[in-house]
Design a protein around this motif. Sequence first.
Motif, PDB file in Angstrom:
ATOM      1  N   TYR A   2     -17.996 -21.722 -19.734  1.00 26.49           N
ATOM      2  CA  TYR A   2     -18.628 -20.659 -20.650  1.00 26.49           C
ATOM      3  C   TYR A   2     -18.891 -19.221 -20.060  1.00 26.49           C
ATOM      4  CZ  TYR A   2     -18.774 -24.436 -23.723  1.00 26.49           C
ATOM      5  OH  TYR A   2     -18.474 -25.734 -24.440  1.00 26.49           O
ATOM      6  N   LYS A   3     -18.185 -18.172 -20.480  1.00 27.19           N
ATOM      7  CA  LYS A   3     -18.832 -16.827 -19.906  1.00 27.19           C
ATOM      8  C   LYS A   3     -20.156 -16.702 -20.477  1.00 27.19           C
ATOM      9  CE  LYS A   3     -14.904 -15.098 -18.088  1.00 27.19           C
ATOM     10  NZ  LYS A   3     -13.676 -14.128 -18.195  1.00 27.19           N
ATOM     11  N   ALA A   4     -20.895 -16.008 -19.627  1.00 25.15           N
ATOM     12  CA  ALA A   4     -22.223 -15.494 -19.801  1.00 25.15           C
ATOM     13  C   ALA A   4     -22.656 -14.538 -19.012  1.00 25.15           C
ATOM     14  CB  ALA A   4     -23.035 -16.431 -19.712  1.00 25.15           C
ATOM     15  N   VAL A   5     -23.845 -13.805 -19.280  1.00 23.92           N
ATOM     16  CA  VAL A   5     -24.317 -12.531 -18.234  1.00 23.92           C
ATOM     17  C   VAL A   5     -25.501 -13.031 -17.861  1.00 23.92           C
ATOM     18  CG1 VAL A   5     -25.104 -10.273 -18.377  1.00 23.92           C
ATOM     19  CG2 VAL A   5     -23.186 -10.962 -19.754  1.00 23.92           C
ATOM     20  N   CYS A   6     -25.597 -13.207 -16.547  1.00 26.67           N
ATOM     21  CA  CYS A   6     -26.657 -13.512 -15.840  1.00 26.67           C
ATOM     22  C   CYS A   6     -27.975 -12.773 -16.487  1.00 26.67           C
ATOM     23  CB  CYS A   6     -26.545 -13.480 -14.353  1.00 26.67           C
ATOM     24  SG  CYS A   6     -28.297 -13.694 -13.349  1.00 26.67           S
ATOM     25  N   LYS A  42     -24.931  -9.866 -13.846  1.00 22.08           N
ATOM     26  CA  LYS A  42     -23.557 -10.089 -13.587  1.00 22.08           C
ATOM     27  C   LYS A  42     -22.845 -10.981 -14.551  1.00 22.08           C
ATOM     28  CE  LYS A  42     -22.937 -11.846  -9.415  1.00 22.08           C
ATOM     29  NZ  LYS A  42     -22.851 -12.262  -8.020  1.00 22.08           N
ATOM     30  N   GLU A  43     -21.661 -10.697 -14.682  1.00 21.68           N
ATOM     31  CA  GLU A  43     -20.961 -11.852 -15.400  1.00 21.68           C
ATOM     32  C   GLU A  43     -20.736 -12.925 -14.798  1.00 21.68           C
ATOM     33  OE1 GLU A  43     -16.765 -11.287 -17.327  1.00 21.68           O
ATOM     34  OE2 GLU A  43     -17.944 -10.181 -18.656  1.00 21.68           O
ATOM     35  N   CYS A  44     -21.010 -14.242 -15.388  1.00 22.25           N
ATOM     36  CA  CYS A  44     -20.991 -15.413 -14.583  1.00 22.25           C
ATOM     37  C   CYS A  44     -20.291 -16.407 -15.580  1.00 22.25           C
ATOM     38  CB  CYS A  44     -21.969 -15.771 -14.116  1.00 22.25           C
ATOM     39  SG  CYS A  44     -23.318 -16.043 -15.274  1.00 22.25           S
ATOM     40  N   GLU A  45     -20.052 -17.849 -15.080  1.00 19.02           N
ATOM     41  CA  GLU A  45     -19.616 -18.800 -15.864  1.00 19.02           C
ATOM     42  C   GLU A  45     -20.476 -19.857 -15.696  1.00 19.02           C
ATOM     43  OE1 GLU A  45     -15.675 -19.413 -14.933  1.00 19.02           O
ATOM     44  OE2 GLU A  45     -14.811 -18.095 -16.666  1.00 19.02           O
ATOM     45  N   CYS A  82     -26.691 -16.600 -12.952  1.00 17.10           N
ATOM     46  CA  CYS A  82     -25.420 -16.953 -12.461  1.00 17.10           C
ATOM     47  C   CYS A  82     -25.922 -17.801 -11.243  1.00 17.10           C
ATOM     48  CB  CYS A  82     -24.799 -15.749 -11.588  1.00 17.10           C
ATOM     49  SG  CYS A  82     -26.034 -14.886 -10.344  1.00 17.10           S
TER      50      CYS A  82
END
Length: 47
Positions: A12-16, A21-24, A37
Amino acid sequence: MENRKFGERKMYKAVCADCGKECEVPFQPQEGRPVYCRECYQKHRRY
Ligand SMILES: [Zn+2]
């Protein structure tokens, strides 16, 4: 029939919540719960 593949996890895409930072993440982000992240997750999870 259920076909489970252990090598394929849904990400799932998420923001730290720490560095922004954008992370999964391998779990569904929930409201009110910070998502980190990989790097920040290790920072927050000492020992
Ligand atoms: Zn981070």
